[in-house]
Design a protein around this motif. Sequence first.
Motif, PDB file in Angstrom:
ATOM      1  N   ALA A  14     -19.356 -19.262 -11.972  1.00 39.45           N
ATOM      2  CA  ALA A  14     -20.120 -18.015 -11.821  1.00 39.45           C
ATOM      3  C   ALA A  14     -20.047 -17.503 -10.387  1.00 39.45           C
ATOM      4  N   VAL A  15     -20.252 -18.398  -9.419  1.00 41.83           N
ATOM      5  CA  VAL A  15     -20.211 -17.989  -8.011  1.00 41.83           C
ATOM      6  C   VAL A  15     -18.801 -17.572  -7.612  1.00 41.83           C
ATOM      7  N   ALA A  16     -17.796 -18.267  -8.160  1.00 46.50           N
ATOM      8  CA  ALA A  16     -16.407 -17.878  -7.863  1.00 46.50           C
ATOM      9  C   ALA A  16     -16.120 -16.470  -8.373  1.00 46.50           C
ATOM     10  N   ALA A  17     -16.598 -16.159  -9.580  1.00 43.87           N
ATOM     11  CA  ALA A  17     -16.377 -14.818 -10.143  1.00 43.87           C
ATOM     12  C   ALA A  17     -17.130 -13.762  -9.349  1.00 43.87           C
ATOM     13  N   LEU A  18     -18.361 -14.063  -8.957  1.00 51.87           N
ATOM     14  CA  LEU A  18     -19.129 -13.119  -8.131  1.00 51.87           C
ATOM     15  C   LEU A  18     -18.457 -12.913  -6.778  1.00 51.87           C
ATOM     16  N   SER A  19     -17.946 -13.997  -6.209  1.00 48.50           N
ATOM     17  CA  SER A  19     -17.267 -13.892  -4.912  1.00 48.50           C
ATOM     18  C   SER A  19     -16.014 -13.028  -5.021  1.00 48.50           C
ATOM     19  N   LEU A  20     -15.286 -13.186  -6.126  1.00 47.45           N
ATOM     20  CA  LEU A  20     -14.078 -12.385  -6.336  1.00 47.45           C
ATOM     21  C   LEU A  20     -14.434 -10.910  -6.456  1.00 47.45           C
ATOM     22  N   GLY A  21     -15.483 -10.600  -7.218  1.00 47.25           N
ATOM     23  CA  GLY A  21     -15.905  -9.210  -7.330  1.00 47.25           C
ATOM     24  C   GLY A  21     -16.395  -8.648  -6.014  1.00 47.25           C
ATOM     25  N   THR A  22     -17.120  -9.467  -5.248  1.00 45.00           N
ATOM     26  CA  THR A  22     -17.630  -9.042  -3.947  1.00 45.00           C
ATOM     27  C   THR A  22     -16.500  -8.780  -2.964  1.00 45.00           C
ATOM     28  N   LEU A  23     -15.431  -9.545  -3.101  1.00 43.99           N
ATOM     29  CA  LEU A  23     -14.279  -9.404  -2.204  1.00 43.99           C
ATOM     30  C   LEU A  23     -13.595  -8.051  -2.345  1.00 43.99           C
ATOM     31  N   LEU A  24     -13.692  -7.431  -3.516  1.00 42.45           N
ATOM     32  CA  LEU A  24     -12.897  -6.227  -3.785  1.00 42.45           C
ATOM     33  C   LEU A  24     -13.242  -5.064  -2.872  1.00 42.45           C
ATOM     34  N   ASN A  25     -14.533  -4.877  -2.562  1.00 41.07           N
ATOM     35  CA  ASN A  25     -14.893  -3.724  -1.739  1.00 41.07           C
ATOM     36  C   ASN A  25     -14.364  -3.851  -0.313  1.00 41.07           C
ATOM     37  N   PRO A  26     -14.637  -4.942   0.418  1.00 41.43           N
ATOM     38  CA  PRO A  26     -14.057  -5.054   1.754  1.00 41.43           C
ATOM     39  C   PRO A  26     -12.539  -5.137   1.745  1.00 41.43           C
ATOM     40  N   LEU A  27     -11.965  -5.743   0.689  1.00 41.68           N
ATOM     41  CA  LEU A  27     -10.506  -5.815   0.599  1.00 41.68           C
ATOM     42  C   LEU A  27      -9.899  -4.416   0.554  1.00 41.68           C
ATOM     43  N   ASN A  28     -10.472  -3.553  -0.286  1.00 49.19           N
ATOM     44  CA  ASN A  28      -9.947  -2.193  -0.403  1.00 49.19           C
ATOM     45  C   ASN A  28     -10.321  -1.325   0.782  1.00 49.19           C
ATOM     46  N   SER A  29     -11.350  -1.704   1.514  1.00 46.13           N
ATOM     47  CA  SER A  29     -11.701  -0.945   2.715  1.00 46.13           C
ATOM     48  C   SER A  29     -10.677  -1.149   3.815  1.00 46.13           C
ATOM     49  N   SER A  30      -9.980  -2.293   3.803  1.00 48.15           N
ATOM     50  CA  SER A  30      -9.021  -2.583   4.872  1.00 48.15           C
ATOM     51  C   SER A  30      -7.571  -2.529   4.414  1.00 48.15           C
ATOM     52  N   MET A  31      -7.318  -2.791   3.137  1.00 48.00           N
ATOM     53  CA  MET A  31      -5.952  -2.803   2.626  1.00 48.00           C
ATOM     54  C   MET A  31      -5.283  -1.441   2.804  1.00 48.00           C
ATOM     55  N   ILE A  32      -6.077  -0.385   2.776  1.00 52.05           N
ATOM     56  CA  ILE A  32      -5.547   0.973   2.891  1.00 52.05           C
ATOM     57  C   ILE A  32      -4.987   1.258   4.284  1.00 52.05           C
ATOM     58  N   ALA A  33      -5.365   0.430   5.272  1.00 50.89           N
ATOM     59  CA  ALA A  33      -4.977   0.705   6.661  1.00 50.89           C
ATOM     60  C   ALA A  33      -3.468   0.802   6.830  1.00 50.89           C
ATOM     61  N   VAL A  34      -2.723  -0.081   6.166  1.00 50.99           N
ATOM     62  CA  VAL A  34      -1.262  -0.075   6.326  1.00 50.99           C
ATOM     63  C   VAL A  34      -0.587   0.934   5.405  1.00 50.99           C
ATOM     64  N   ALA A  35      -1.358   1.616   4.552  1.00 50.47           N
ATOM     65  CA  ALA A  35      -0.782   2.606   3.640  1.00 50.47           C
ATOM     66  C   ALA A  35      -0.954   4.031   4.139  1.00 50.47           C
ATOM     67  N   LEU A  36      -1.623   4.221   5.277  1.00 45.46           N
ATOM     68  CA  LEU A  36      -1.890   5.574   5.765  1.00 45.46           C
ATOM     69  C   LEU A  36      -0.600   6.328   6.078  1.00 45.46           C
ATOM     70  N   VAL A  37       0.303   5.683   6.774  1.00 45.59           N
ATOM     71  CA  VAL A  37       1.555   6.353   7.144  1.00 45.59           C
ATOM     72  C   VAL A  37       2.391   6.676   5.909  1.00 45.59           C
ATOM     73  N   PRO A  38       2.599   5.741   4.959  1.00 46.48           N
ATOM     74  CA  PRO A  38       3.332   6.111   3.735  1.00 46.48           C
ATOM     75  C   PRO A  38       2.652   7.220   2.940  1.00 46.48           C
ATOM     76  N   LEU A  39       1.334   7.211   2.849  1.00 45.83           N
ATOM     77  CA  LEU A  39       0.626   8.285   2.144  1.00 45.83           C
ATOM     78  C   LEU A  39       0.823   9.620   2.858  1.00 45.83           C
ATOM     79  N   GLN A  40       0.778   9.592   4.184  1.00 45.40           N
ATOM     80  CA  GLN A  40       0.968  10.816   4.960  1.00 45.40           C
ATOM     81  C   GLN A  40       2.352  11.397   4.705  1.00 45.40           C
ATOM     82  N   ARG A  41       3.346  10.539   4.634  1.00 45.53           N
ATOM     83  CA  ARG A  41       4.712  11.009   4.415  1.00 45.53           C
ATOM     84  C   ARG A  41       4.929  11.487   2.986  1.00 45.53           C
TER      85      ARG A  41
END
Length: 471
Positions: A14-41
């Motif tokens: 249960a805690v592992a599943a909650l941790s995985l779900g909790t991880l998604l928001n900060p993961l997506n908040s930072s994962m986009i950083a390296v996609a800014l230039v490709p999106l811009q182009r």
Amino acid sequence: MTDASSAPARTGWAVAALSLGTLLNPLNSSMIAVALVPLQRDFQVSVTTVTWVITSFYLASAAGQPLMGRFADRFGPRRLFLFGMLVVVLACALTPFSGSFAAVCAGRVALAIGTATAFPSAIAMLRTIAAHSSAGTPRLLGRIQIANTSGAAVGPVLGGALVTFLGWQAIFWVNVPLAVLAFVGVRFFAPRDAARERVPLRRVVAESDVPGILLFIATLTALLIFLLDLRPEPLWWLLPVVPIAGALFVWRELRTSHPFLDLRLLGANHRLLMVYLCFAVFNTVYYSAFFGLPQYLQEHSGYSAGVTGLLMFPLAAVTIAVTPLAARAIEGVGLRPTLLAGASALIVGAVLLGVAAATTAPWVVLLITAALGVPYCVVSIGMNQALYSAARPQDAGVAAGIFQTSRYVGAIVATTVLGLLFSTGTTPASWLAAVGVASALAVVHLCLLVFVRRRTQPGGAPGSAAEAAPS
């Protein structure tokens, strides 16, 4: 096999599943950083415009976290968590097929709303899960904190690999299997929600404080549009909208019986308010580096998204390695000394960023990102513990939601500053200006922890986590 003997296993899953779900928001908040230039182009948009793919996510998260915290307290955290994971699956399965930049931003908004359910729901479920197992609440909280802390650190590394080999669309697709796993784990292993009163939809809408939410979003959006459009010609008509909308928001929240942001709660709990303030300043510093450095490396130094992600890897590695040590330090020497050490390391990391203006040799960037990993994990886990200590149990969901909002307010400020400073080009001069702002705010963060003393909180044992938290 008895129920008692299977309880630790169920708790772990249960805690592992909650941790995985909790991880998604900060993961997506930072994962986009390296996609800014490709999106811009790909979409032929400016540097200032492309930052809206970040800002839209944070605006939705900032508004969504407190609201989802209230929904978790009202409808049941398990039920809300499952709903949020379904939203994530739908949003991330469809957004990669978007034909416009606006549609990508809309997908990011849906992703933000879905992932915003996870952290408040997890915090609200902790006591129930702990009651069904032999594990203590602080230990379970530590596991979720590690996931919440590590998610953002891993983002640039994972994002860089995905963007390099599969394109920017992959940073959406990767969420689908993760959200499905989190859904299944909570569905089968987390304890069911306690029975709750059935509430008519009309009453739910009335008590969701829609006017407050709209005024909150209007205030932030008007401010962001004004700041991001300072060049070439400021939109002066927006300037008075910010204080007017802000004043109306405060007036609304103080008058309504079901506020979106409970300003009375914050006014009555100064220690909790200081936790939010310190966390917002900390995230302004951190996301300035988190978004600024990958953009600088790609646009000024010509590194690809994949190489940039690898150069950010020490941040993730140090975060994962040091977070358990930080948790032990809190238990051993106390929360306040640990936070002060983390804040001091944040100043060092912010100043070191300036070295990139002279050279972006790989070994230099690796050292800088490794240095940033220490304050990130120490301060993040310390602030999570301070939140848990300062909030009343009956306010756990709402308090956790506002805590995440303070994270996104800091991130919004960081992206706005970067958008302004990089609008005329991502150069060593503009990078040094960004580093100067980040370093000054890192000093402010330390001063808040040093000079804002404990007070008006009687009854805590000296050195306890409750009393050591910022107050």
